[in-house]
Design a protein around this motif. Structure first.
Motif, PDB file in Angstrom:
ATOM      1  N   VAL A 176      23.332  17.086  -5.810  1.00 47.22           N
ATOM      2  CA  VAL A 176      23.540  18.300  -5.014  1.00 47.22           C
ATOM      3  C   VAL A 176      24.867  18.923  -5.442  1.00 47.22           C
ATOM      4  CG1 VAL A 176      23.763  19.262  -2.698  1.00 47.22           C
ATOM      5  CG2 VAL A 176      22.275  17.283  -3.087  1.00 47.22           C
ATOM      6  N   ILE A 177      24.837  20.197  -5.809  1.00 45.40           N
ATOM      7  CA  ILE A 177      26.029  20.916  -6.246  1.00 45.40           C
ATOM      8  C   ILE A 177      26.202  22.139  -5.358  1.00 45.40           C
ATOM      9  CG2 ILE A 177      27.169  22.094  -8.179  1.00 45.40           C
ATOM     10  CD1 ILE A 177      25.288  20.515 -10.049  1.00 45.40           C
ATOM     11  N   GLY A 178      27.401  22.311  -4.816  1.00 43.82           N
ATOM     12  CA  GLY A 178      27.623  23.445  -3.929  1.00 43.82           C
ATOM     13  C   GLY A 178      29.082  23.826  -3.847  1.00 43.82           C
ATOM     14  N   GLU A 179      29.363  24.734  -2.925  1.00 41.36           N
ATOM     15  CA  GLU A 179      30.738  25.168  -2.732  1.00 41.36           C
ATOM     16  C   GLU A 179      31.563  24.066  -2.092  1.00 41.36           C
ATOM     17  OE1 GLU A 179      31.247  29.118  -1.022  1.00 41.36           O
ATOM     18  OE2 GLU A 179      29.074  29.313  -1.159  1.00 41.36           O
ATOM     19  N   ILE A 208       8.736   9.828  -1.234  1.00 41.87           N
ATOM     20  CA  ILE A 208       8.175  10.855  -0.355  1.00 41.87           C
ATOM     21  C   ILE A 208       6.647  10.789  -0.366  1.00 41.87           C
ATOM     22  CG2 ILE A 208      10.153  12.356  -0.730  1.00 41.87           C
ATOM     23  CD1 ILE A 208       8.358  14.052  -2.577  1.00 41.87           C
ATOM     24  N   ALA A 209       6.048  11.328   0.688  1.00 42.81           N
ATOM     25  CA  ALA A 209       4.587  11.355   0.774  1.00 42.81           C
ATOM     26  C   ALA A 209       4.013  12.656   0.244  1.00 42.81           C
ATOM     27  CB  ALA A 209       4.156  11.143   2.228  1.00 42.81           C
ATOM     28  N   ASP A 210       4.840  13.717   0.287  1.00 41.93           N
ATOM     29  CA  ASP A 210       4.315  15.044  -0.034  1.00 41.93           C
ATOM     30  C   ASP A 210       5.382  15.880  -0.732  1.00 41.93           C
ATOM     31  OD1 ASP A 210       2.547  17.353   0.117  1.00 41.93           O
ATOM     32  OD2 ASP A 210       3.899  18.050   1.694  1.00 41.93           O
ATOM     33  N   ALA A 211       5.085  16.353  -1.935  1.00 42.32           N
ATOM     34  CA  ALA A 211       6.038  17.134  -2.717  1.00 42.32           C
ATOM     35  C   ALA A 211       6.345  18.478  -2.066  1.00 42.32           C
ATOM     36  CB  ALA A 211       5.512  17.350  -4.137  1.00 42.32           C
ATOM     37  N   GLU A 212       5.343  19.105  -1.472  1.00 46.67           N
ATOM     38  CA  GLU A 212       5.554  20.419  -0.861  1.00 46.67           C
ATOM     39  C   GLU A 212       6.489  20.325   0.335  1.00 46.67           C
ATOM     40  OE1 GLU A 212       4.798  23.235  -2.068  1.00 46.67           O
ATOM     41  OE2 GLU A 212       3.690  22.361  -3.753  1.00 46.67           O
ATOM     42  N   SER A 213       6.385  19.226   1.086  1.00 49.66           N
ATOM     43  CA  SER A 213       7.263  19.040   2.240  1.00 49.66           C
ATOM     44  C   SER A 213       8.713  18.906   1.789  1.00 49.66           C
ATOM     45  CB  SER A 213       6.839  17.810   3.037  1.00 49.66           C
ATOM     46  OG  SER A 213       7.734  17.558   4.104  1.00 49.66           O
ATOM     47  N   LEU A 214       8.951  18.123   0.722  1.00 53.00           N
ATOM     48  CA  LEU A 214      10.305  17.989   0.187  1.00 53.00           C
ATOM     49  C   LEU A 214      10.811  19.334  -0.317  1.00 53.00           C
ATOM     50  CD1 LEU A 214      12.765  16.322  -0.703  1.00 53.00           C
ATOM     51  CD2 LEU A 214      11.565  15.903  -2.877  1.00 53.00           C
ATOM     52  N   SER A 215       9.957  20.069  -1.001  1.00 50.54           N
ATOM     53  CA  SER A 215      10.330  21.380  -1.515  1.00 50.54           C
ATOM     54  C   SER A 215      10.784  22.298  -0.393  1.00 50.54           C
ATOM     55  CB  SER A 215       9.147  22.002  -2.261  1.00 50.54           C
ATOM     56  OG  SER A 215       9.477  23.284  -2.760  1.00 50.54           O
ATOM     57  N   GLN A 216      10.091  22.248   0.738  1.00 52.54           N
ATOM     58  CA  GLN A 216      10.464  23.091   1.870  1.00 52.54           C
ATOM     59  C   GLN A 216      11.798  22.663   2.463  1.00 52.54           C
ATOM     60  OE1 GLN A 216       8.899  25.965   3.078  1.00 52.54           O
ATOM     61  NE2 GLN A 216      10.910  26.035   4.057  1.00 52.54           N
ATOM     62  N   ARG A 217      12.031  21.338   2.537  1.00 52.41           N
ATOM     63  CA  ARG A 217      13.304  20.854   3.073  1.00 52.41           C
ATOM     64  C   ARG A 217      14.460  21.268   2.165  1.00 52.41           C
ATOM     65  NH1 ARG A 217      10.348  16.110   3.722  1.00 52.41           N
ATOM     66  NH2 ARG A 217      11.679  14.885   2.322  1.00 52.41           N
ATOM     67  N   ILE A 218      14.232  21.227   0.858  1.00 53.32           N
ATOM     68  CA  ILE A 218      15.268  21.658  -0.080  1.00 53.32           C
ATOM     69  C   ILE A 218      15.560  23.144   0.101  1.00 53.32           C
ATOM     70  CG2 ILE A 218      15.767  22.058  -2.533  1.00 53.32           C
ATOM     71  CD1 ILE A 218      14.322  19.425  -3.132  1.00 53.32           C
ATOM     72  N   ALA A 219      14.509  23.938   0.242  1.00 56.58           N
ATOM     73  CA  ALA A 219      14.689  25.373   0.470  1.00 56.58           C
ATOM     74  C   ALA A 219      15.463  25.624   1.759  1.00 56.58           C
ATOM     75  CB  ALA A 219      13.335  26.076   0.511  1.00 56.58           C
ATOM     76  N   ASP A 220      15.174  24.843   2.796  1.00 59.77           N
ATOM     77  CA  ASP A 220      15.879  24.974   4.071  1.00 59.77           C
ATOM     78  C   ASP A 220      17.366  24.653   3.902  1.00 59.77           C
ATOM     79  OD1 ASP A 220      13.489  25.635   5.280  1.00 59.77           O
ATOM     80  OD2 ASP A 220      13.133  23.623   6.090  1.00 59.77           O
ATOM     81  N   VAL A 221      17.659  23.603   3.129  1.00 59.31           N
ATOM     82  CA  VAL A 221      19.051  23.206   2.901  1.00 59.31           C
ATOM     83  C   VAL A 221      19.826  24.301   2.174  1.00 59.31           C
ATOM     84  CG1 VAL A 221      20.497  21.693   1.484  1.00 59.31           C
ATOM     85  CG2 VAL A 221      18.800  20.709   3.008  1.00 59.31           C
ATOM     86  N   THR A 222      19.226  24.845   1.120  1.00 54.83           N
ATOM     87  CA  THR A 222      19.938  25.869   0.348  1.00 54.83           C
ATOM     88  C   THR A 222      20.132  27.144   1.155  1.00 54.83           C
ATOM     89  OG1 THR A 222      17.871  26.669  -0.653  1.00 54.83           O
ATOM     90  CG2 THR A 222      19.085  24.967  -1.839  1.00 54.83           C
ATOM     91  N   ALA A 223      19.251  27.378   2.133  1.00 59.94           N
ATOM     92  CA  ALA A 223      19.390  28.560   2.972  1.00 59.94           C
ATOM     93  C   ALA A 223      20.458  28.366   4.041  1.00 59.94           C
ATOM     94  CB  ALA A 223      18.051  28.897   3.639  1.00 59.94           C
ATOM     95  N   ALA A 224      20.599  27.130   4.541  1.00 65.76           N
ATOM     96  CA  ALA A 224      21.502  26.870   5.661  1.00 65.76           C
ATOM     97  C   ALA A 224      22.885  26.394   5.232  1.00 65.76           C
ATOM     98  CB  ALA A 224      20.874  25.834   6.603  1.00 65.76           C
ATOM     99  N   GLU A 225      22.977  25.776   4.062  1.00 66.40           N
ATOM    100  CA  GLU A 225      24.243  25.219   3.597  1.00 66.40           C
ATOM    101  C   GLU A 225      24.723  25.969   2.354  1.00 66.40           C
ATOM    102  OE1 GLU A 225      25.774  22.854   5.318  1.00 66.40           O
ATOM    103  OE2 GLU A 225      24.106  22.685   6.735  1.00 66.40           O
ATOM    104  N   LYS A 226      25.937  25.677   1.937  1.00 73.58           N
ATOM    105  CA  LYS A 226      26.525  26.360   0.779  1.00 73.58           C
ATOM    106  C   LYS A 226      26.158  25.625  -0.511  1.00 73.58           C
ATOM    107  CE  LYS A 226      30.419  28.054   3.512  1.00 73.58           C
ATOM    108  NZ  LYS A 226      31.898  28.056   3.664  1.00 73.58           N
ATOM    109  N   VAL A 227      24.855  25.435  -0.710  1.00 78.62           N
ATOM    110  CA  VAL A 227      24.356  24.684  -1.860  1.00 78.62           C
ATOM    111  C   VAL A 227      23.945  25.647  -2.964  1.00 78.62           C
ATOM    112  CG1 VAL A 227      22.516  23.166  -2.675  1.00 78.62           C
ATOM    113  CG2 VAL A 227      23.596  22.740  -0.466  1.00 78.62           C
ATOM    114  N   LEU A 228      24.420  25.390  -4.178  1.00 81.27           N
ATOM    115  CA  LEU A 228      24.072  26.208  -5.333  1.00 81.27           C
ATOM    116  C   LEU A 228      22.873  25.648  -6.084  1.00 81.27           C
ATOM    117  CD1 LEU A 228      27.668  26.875  -6.702  1.00 81.27           C
ATOM    118  CD2 LEU A 228      26.230  28.469  -5.438  1.00 81.27           C
TER     119      LEU A 228
END
Length: 345
Positions: free
Chosen positions: A328-331, A264-284
């Motif tokens: 990745v761990i989720g439902e 990755i080029a930017d840690a903050e960008s990845l962090s935001q994408r991870i936050a988006d995933v956990t908000a939109a998907e059933k990711v724990l």
């Protein structure tokens, strides 16, 4: 009853995903003096992230060879295939080990594991010094055992045939039911009122008089939870859990997969994408190591629900495969393809 004096004591550390078990053990490794240690780390998934974190501690009394990772599944389901051979390996080590620490996966039920200490081949050599349940104070203050419970709650409400608690809550209750001590983490992030609320949530599930110890940033004096000498295996049948009437259990309510992503080029960008995933998907939970372009250090990423933490933990070594890999761990039924598309963007 077999005397515990001639046996190696084992401390079992249990707790839900992201509660802080690895941080607790990392702190313990740095503060336990005068004992040669071994650790069994049970990962849920194929990548030993927690084991890597512990190995990076570089503690003389617990060298890297004394850390054994079990990644074939939940330890309470694989005691014969994984746990017993791991114990055999540890007991054959030279110099001799004085104490064994066992970090279970977030989904593990402690009781089947403790019952394995009653087996003749195990009971004569090791004993359970104590069972420690690590709980997430921040989530508990909000009335949950983990950050992202909304999807599970909606699932439960929509199914009128359900007459029992959701699986995650049951796992939490079974872990508490077997505990000799509860360590409530992230206490430094809570107001006095929220801290009391979190402790009350735990107390409501405690079937016995068990102390709750507050922890800030994983810091708990190891003297509090090491050397309890309780021989828990001799009392485990008295600790009642949801699964006492079942021959075995499965974790069909959860999925996990391993995801390789580009540097990755930017840690903050990845962090935001991870936050988006956990908000939109059933990711724990999401955890792993990532390469950042132009940086000599590897980035450790850990996410529990919408909270994402990342920091550079150490330099990449010469010849090391700089692979960016996340667990990745989720439902059950999480959309792996969609999650990969978002995180690998």
């Amino acid at each position: 009853m077999t005397s515990s004096l001639a046996r190696i004591p084992c401390t079992v550390v249990t707790g839900f995903l992201g509660a802080g078990k690895t941080t607790l053990l990392s702190q313990a490794l740095q503060n336990i003096k005068g004992k040669r240690l071994a650790i069994i780390v049970n990962e849920f998934g194929d990548v030993g992230i927690d084991g890597e974190i512990l190995k990076s501690c570089g503690i003389e009394n617990c060298p890297e060879d004394n850390i054994i990772e079990l990644a074939n599944g939940c330890i309470c389901c694989t005691v014969a295939d994984d746990f017993v051979p791991a114990i055999d390996r540890i007991l054959a080590m030279e110099p001799k080990v004085d104490h064994i620490l066992i970090e279970t996966s977030g989904l593990a039920l402690p009781k089947p594991l403790i019952q394995a200490f009653q087996w003749p081949s195990v009971k004569s050599r090791v004993t359970v010094d104590g069972v420690i349940a690590v709980v997430d104070g921040l989530a508990l203050a909000e009335g949950r055992v983990a950050d992202d419970m909304e999807a599970l709650a909606a699932q439960r409400v929509s199914d009128e045939a359900l007459d029992h608690d959701d699986p995650v809550e049951e796992v939490f209750e079974d872990q508490i039911a077997c505990a000799d001590l509860v360590i409530l983490t992230k206490a430094d992030l809570l107001s006095p009122a929220d801290l009391e609320k979190a402790r009350a949530h735990v107390s409501a599930h405690l079937p016995r008089a068990v102390h709750i110890v507050n922890s800030e940033k994983g810091a708990v004096d190891p003297a509090v939870f090491i050397g309890l000498g309780l021989a828990v295996e001799d009392d485990i049948e008295n600790r009642k859990t949801h699964h006492d009437d079942e021959l075995d259990h499965e974790h069909d309510d959860f999925d996990s997969f391993v995801l390789d992503i580009p540097a990755i080029a930017d840690a903050e960008s990845l962090s935001q994408r991870i936050a988006d995933v956990t908000a939109a998907e059933k990711v724990l939970r999401i955890k792993g190591y990532v390469e950042v372009e132009g940086k000599p250090m590897r980035l450790l990423v850990q996410a529990v629900g919408p909270r994402v933490n990342h920091y550079f933990d150490r330099a990449w070594t010469v010849g090391e495969d700089r692979r960016s890999r996340l667990v990745v761990i989720g439902e059950k039924g999480i959309d792996a393809a969609r999650i990969e598309k978002i995180l690998a963007a």
